[in-house]
Motif scaffolding. Structure first.
Motif, PDB file in Angstrom:
ATOM      1  N   LEU A 194     171.857  96.852   8.667  1.00 47.89           N
ATOM      2  CA  LEU A 194     171.701  95.537   8.050  1.00 47.89           C
ATOM      3  C   LEU A 194     170.225  95.153   7.956  1.00 47.89           C
ATOM      4  O   LEU A 194     169.763  94.671   6.918  1.00 47.89           O
ATOM      5  CB  LEU A 194     172.481  94.480   8.831  1.00 47.89           C
ATOM      6  CG  LEU A 194     172.363  93.036   8.349  1.00 47.89           C
ATOM      7  CD1 LEU A 194     172.880  92.896   6.928  1.00 47.89           C
ATOM      8  CD2 LEU A 194     173.102  92.109   9.291  1.00 47.89           C
TER       9      LEU A 194
ATOM     10  N   ALA B 241     168.612  97.204   5.212  1.00 47.47           N
ATOM     11  CA  ALA B 241     169.005  96.722   3.885  1.00 47.47           C
ATOM     12  C   ALA B 241     168.267  95.437   3.526  1.00 47.47           C
ATOM     13  O   ALA B 241     167.847  95.251   2.378  1.00 47.47           O
ATOM     14  CB  ALA B 241     170.515  96.501   3.842  1.00 47.47           C
ATOM     15  N   LEU B 242     168.077  94.553   4.492  1.00 46.18           N
ATOM     16  CA  LEU B 242     167.325  93.324   4.233  1.00 46.18           C
ATOM     17  C   LEU B 242     165.858  93.623   3.936  1.00 46.18           C
ATOM     18  O   LEU B 242     165.252  92.978   3.067  1.00 46.18           O
ATOM     19  CB  LEU B 242     167.448  92.367   5.422  1.00 46.18           C
ATOM     20  CG  LEU B 242     168.832  91.742   5.618  1.00 46.18           C
ATOM     21  CD1 LEU B 242     168.879  90.981   6.942  1.00 46.18           C
ATOM     22  CD2 LEU B 242     169.176  90.836   4.461  1.00 46.18           C
TER      23      LEU B 242
ATOM     24  N   GLY C 269     169.456  96.427  -1.705  1.00 46.99           N
ATOM     25  CA  GLY C 269     169.350  95.607  -0.500  1.00 46.99           C
ATOM     26  C   GLY C 269     170.478  94.605  -0.382  1.00 46.99           C
ATOM     27  O   GLY C 269     171.049  94.411   0.694  1.00 46.99           O
ATOM     28  N   VAL C 270     170.854  93.993  -1.486  1.00 45.71           N
ATOM     29  CA  VAL C 270     171.942  93.007  -1.457  1.00 45.71           C
ATOM     30  C   VAL C 270     173.278  93.689  -1.166  1.00 45.71           C
ATOM     31  O   VAL C 270     174.056  93.233  -0.320  1.00 45.71           O
ATOM     32  CB  VAL C 270     172.001  92.219  -2.784  1.00 45.71           C
ATOM     33  CG1 VAL C 270     173.268  91.402  -2.879  1.00 45.71           C
ATOM     34  CG2 VAL C 270     170.784  91.328  -2.918  1.00 45.71           C
TER      35      VAL C 270
ATOM     36  N   SER D 259     173.336  94.876   2.442  1.00 50.02           N
ATOM     37  CA  SER D 259     173.494  93.743   3.369  1.00 50.02           C
ATOM     38  C   SER D 259     174.938  93.259   3.391  1.00 50.02           C
ATOM     39  O   SER D 259     175.480  92.946   4.457  1.00 50.02           O
ATOM     40  CB  SER D 259     172.575  92.596   2.960  1.00 50.02           C
ATOM     41  OG  SER D 259     171.245  92.990   3.006  1.00 50.02           O
TER      42      SER D 259
ATOM     43  N   SER E  81     177.114  93.601   6.816  1.00 50.50           N
ATOM     44  CA  SER E  81     177.588  92.367   7.461  1.00 50.50           C
ATOM     45  C   SER E  81     179.115  92.315   7.475  1.00 50.50           C
ATOM     46  O   SER E  81     179.717  91.825   8.432  1.00 50.50           O
ATOM     47  CB  SER E  81     177.009  91.140   6.769  1.00 50.50           C
ATOM     48  OG  SER E  81     177.445  91.065   5.433  1.00 50.50           O
TER      49      SER E  81
ATOM     50  N   TRP F 104     179.217  86.826  12.022  1.00 52.24           N
ATOM     51  CA  TRP F 104     179.033  87.851  10.999  1.00 52.24           C
ATOM     52  C   TRP F 104     179.817  87.513   9.743  1.00 52.24           C
ATOM     53  O   TRP F 104     179.403  87.858   8.634  1.00 52.24           O
ATOM     54  CB  TRP F 104     179.412  89.222  11.548  1.00 52.24           C
ATOM     55  CG  TRP F 104     178.537  89.614  12.685  1.00 52.24           C
ATOM     56  CD1 TRP F 104     178.903  89.743  13.987  1.00 52.24           C
ATOM     57  CD2 TRP F 104     177.141  89.875  12.649  1.00 52.24           C
ATOM     58  NE1 TRP F 104     177.827  90.076  14.757  1.00 52.24           N
ATOM     59  CE2 TRP F 104     176.724  90.166  13.963  1.00 52.24           C
ATOM     60  CE3 TRP F 104     176.184  89.887  11.634  1.00 52.24           C
ATOM     61  CZ2 TRP F 104     175.416  90.476  14.275  1.00 52.24           C
ATOM     62  CZ3 TRP F 104     174.878  90.202  11.949  1.00 52.24           C
ATOM     63  CH2 TRP F 104     174.507  90.490  13.259  1.00 52.24           C
TER      64      TRP F 104
ATOM     65  N   LEU G  72     175.573  85.647   2.349  1.00 53.85           N
ATOM     66  CA  LEU G  72     175.014  86.678   1.465  1.00 53.85           C
ATOM     67  C   LEU G  72     175.816  86.801   0.182  1.00 53.85           C
ATOM     68  O   LEU G  72     175.276  87.158  -0.868  1.00 53.85           O
ATOM     69  CB  LEU G  72     174.987  88.019   2.183  1.00 53.85           C
ATOM     70  CG  LEU G  72     173.976  88.165   3.315  1.00 53.85           C
ATOM     71  CD1 LEU G  72     174.209  89.457   4.074  1.00 53.85           C
ATOM     72  CD2 LEU G  72     172.568  88.117   2.758  1.00 53.85           C
TER      73      LEU G  72
END
Length: 79
Positions: free
Chosen positions: A13, A16-17, A50-51, A54, A58, A70, A77
């Protein structure tokens, strides 16, 4: 041994962020130097990756830990 443990998923995570944040800064530079282009220019692929990463990590953390935080992060997100 579980393949997706909590620590690996949290690092995924975070990675990815960071990819999404790098893509956003790279996209700003790209638009200043190249101007506006299409939906699938190179910096946008970092943002999309990245989105999506994420969201996936999550969601997995919500399923692994059964903690509501979470699920809230996944919902934030998703919006």
């Amino acid at each position: 041994m579980k393949i997706l443990n909590k620590t690996f998923t949290i690092y995924g995570l975070a990675f990815a962020l960071m990819v999404g944040a790098f893509g956003a800064s790279f996209d700003g530079w790209w638009h200043l130097s190249q101007g506006r282009e299409s939906f699938f220019v190179f910096p946008h692929l970092f943002i999309y990756g990245g989105v999506i990463g994420s969201l996936i990590f999550s969601f997995i953390l919500g399923k692994i830990t059964h903690q509501k935080i979470w699920k809230w992060i996944f919902g934030a997100l998703l919006v």
